[in-house]
Design a protein around this motif. Structure first.
Motif, PDB file in Angstrom:
ATOM      1  N   UNK A  44      31.819 -78.243 -19.435  1.00 11.26           N
ATOM      2  CA  UNK A  44      32.585 -78.301 -20.692  1.00 11.26           C
ATOM      3  C   UNK A  44      34.019 -78.758 -20.430  1.00 11.26           C
ATOM      4  N   UNK A  45      34.544 -79.574 -21.320  1.00  9.51           N
ATOM      5  CA  UNK A  45      35.917 -80.062 -21.218  1.00  9.51           C
ATOM      6  C   UNK A  45      36.684 -79.637 -22.455  1.00  9.51           C
ATOM      7  N   UNK A  46      37.888 -79.129 -22.244  1.00  8.37           N
ATOM      8  CA  UNK A  46      38.711 -78.713 -23.379  1.00  8.37           C
ATOM      9  C   UNK A  46      39.010 -79.899 -24.270  1.00  8.37           C
ATOM     10  N   UNK A  47      38.798 -79.676 -25.562  1.00 12.45           N
ATOM     11  CA  UNK A  47      39.049 -80.722 -26.547  1.00 12.45           C
ATOM     12  C   UNK A  47      40.363 -80.469 -27.274  1.00 12.45           C
TER      13      UNK A  47
ATOM     14  N   UNK B 100      46.703 -66.437 -20.129  1.00 12.58           N
ATOM     15  CA  UNK B 100      46.301 -66.544 -21.521  1.00 12.58           C
ATOM     16  C   UNK B 100      46.084 -67.949 -22.023  1.00 12.58           C
ATOM     17  N   UNK B 101      45.978 -68.879 -21.129  1.00 13.18           N
ATOM     18  CA  UNK B 101      45.808 -70.269 -21.546  1.00 13.18           C
ATOM     19  C   UNK B 101      44.415 -70.771 -21.212  1.00 13.18           C
ATOM     20  N   UNK B 102      44.262 -72.040 -21.344  1.00 12.15           N
ATOM     21  CA  UNK B 102      42.947 -72.665 -21.285  1.00 12.15           C
ATOM     22  C   UNK B 102      42.260 -72.492 -19.945  1.00 12.15           C
ATOM     23  N   UNK B 103      40.953 -72.353 -19.998  1.00 15.44           N
ATOM     24  CA  UNK B 103      40.142 -72.415 -18.800  1.00 15.44           C
ATOM     25  C   UNK B 103      39.601 -73.832 -18.640  1.00 15.44           C
ATOM     26  N   UNK B 104      39.641 -74.289 -17.401  1.00 15.37           N
ATOM     27  CA  UNK B 104      39.099 -75.598 -17.062  1.00 15.37           C
ATOM     28  C   UNK B 104      37.845 -75.396 -16.229  1.00 15.37           C
ATOM     29  N   UNK B 105      36.824 -76.184 -16.556  1.00 13.77           N
ATOM     30  CA  UNK B 105      35.518 -75.991 -15.945  1.00 13.77           C
ATOM     31  C   UNK B 105      35.208 -77.044 -14.892  1.00 13.77           C
ATOM     32  N   UNK B 106      34.453 -76.614 -13.893  1.00  6.85           N
ATOM     33  CA  UNK B 106      33.891 -77.538 -12.936  1.00  6.85           C
ATOM     34  C   UNK B 106      32.681 -78.241 -13.521  1.00  6.85           C
ATOM     35  N   UNK B 107      32.091 -79.176 -12.763  1.00  4.76           N
ATOM     36  CA  UNK B 107      30.962 -79.961 -13.279  1.00  4.76           C
ATOM     37  C   UNK B 107      29.647 -79.197 -13.333  1.00  4.76           C
ATOM     38  N   UNK B 108      29.591 -78.051 -12.666  1.00  6.25           N
ATOM     39  CA  UNK B 108      28.372 -77.255 -12.709  1.00  6.25           C
ATOM     40  C   UNK B 108      27.425 -77.537 -11.555  1.00  6.25           C
ATOM     41  N   UNK B 109      26.599 -76.539 -11.277  1.00  5.11           N
ATOM     42  CA  UNK B 109      25.518 -76.642 -10.295  1.00  5.11           C
ATOM     43  C   UNK B 109      24.213 -76.378 -11.024  1.00  5.11           C
ATOM     44  N   UNK B 110      23.334 -77.352 -10.993  1.00  4.35           N
ATOM     45  CA  UNK B 110      22.049 -77.238 -11.693  1.00  4.35           C
ATOM     46  C   UNK B 110      21.006 -76.709 -10.736  1.00  4.35           C
ATOM     47  N   UNK B 111      20.512 -75.519 -11.039  1.00  3.44           N
ATOM     48  CA  UNK B 111      19.591 -74.828 -10.150  1.00  3.44           C
ATOM     49  C   UNK B 111      18.225 -74.719 -10.803  1.00  3.44           C
ATOM     50  N   UNK B 112      17.212 -75.121 -10.054  1.00  5.16           N
ATOM     51  CA  UNK B 112      15.825 -74.956 -10.488  1.00  5.16           C
ATOM     52  C   UNK B 112      15.122 -74.108  -9.442  1.00  5.16           C
TER      53      UNK B 112
END
Lengths: 114, 114
Positions: A44-47, B100-112
């Motif tokens: 997810x990316x902040x919009x 108290x500000x925005x969280x920034x996300x990584x691209x994720x790890x897709x696990x099956x």
């Protein structure tokens, strides 16, 4: 009290149209309301984000409208483009301190038809 | 903003095994978070990772199943232990740059998990 309810679940809009996604919250302690955009295979990316001291915030084609008394906020995407096709999440958190826990809505899958 | 990387980007694992996911940030951050996003679902917070102290887990998540390390201000790992097919998800780390500000996300790890 921690829920954020998001609607609709999915949305199809014609290119150039307005996309509107709505969220409602219960906890009046929430004071930060971000929107995230997520493309398939990406994080997810902040919009855009808003605090309850303003009723509207606009950044380019994206606008957040905030109604504190109704405990509702919405995302408007003007002149929607096929590149806007993604999943959108609203979120809320409380307290201006480290460790804010973001509570996410269920997400809205937006498809913009060209 | 922050540049966040995760390794691996995806993996297929056998049930009963464990997988450690790494999260690296390009700047020092106080708070890091780990989320799970099940297929087609929203994001659920697993735990908050604080440097120099034990992680704080959300209801429904336990340290034995999801041990977390936070050895410094730019790195964290999440281990998914004794995996079952129900653990098949996207695992995301996020960082909070300011209180108290925005969280920034990584691209994720897709696990099956098979």
């Amino acid at each position: 009290q921690q829920q954020v309810k998001q609607s609709p679940q999915s949305l199809i809009v014609q290119k150039g149209g307005i996309s509107i996604i709505n969220c409602a919250y219960e906890n009046t302690a929430f004071d930060y309301f971000p929107w995230y955009q997520q493309f398939p295979g990406k994080g997810p990316a902040l919009l855009i984000a808003i605090r309850p001291d303003v009723s509207e915030k606009k950044e380019g084609r994206f606008t957040i409208s905030f109604n504190k008394s109704a405990k509702q906020f919405s995302l408007h995407i003007m002149d929607s483009q096929p590149g806007d096709s993604a999943t959108y999440f609203c979120a809320a958190s409380k307290e201006r301190e480290y460790g804010n826990k973001l509570v996410f809505g269920a997400g809205t899958i937006l498809r913009v038809k060209s | 903003s922050a540049v966040i990387s995760q390794k691996p980007s995806r993996d297929i694992c056998q049930r009963g095994t464990s997988l450690t996911i790494q999260c690296q940030v390009d700047s020092q951050v106080t708070m890091m978070f780990w989320y799970r996003q099940q297929p087609g679902q929203s994001l659920t917070l697993i735990a908050t990772a604080n440097q120099g102290s034990e992680a704080t887990y959300e209801s429904g998540f336990v340290i034995d199943k999801f041990p977390i390390s936070r050895p410094n201000l730019t790195f964290s790992t999440l281990t998914v232990s004794n995996m079952s097919p129900e653990d098949s998800s996207i695992y995301l780390c996020s960082v909070e740059l300011q209180a108290g500000e925005t969280q920034y996300f990584g691209p994720g790890t897709r696990l099956l998990v098979l």
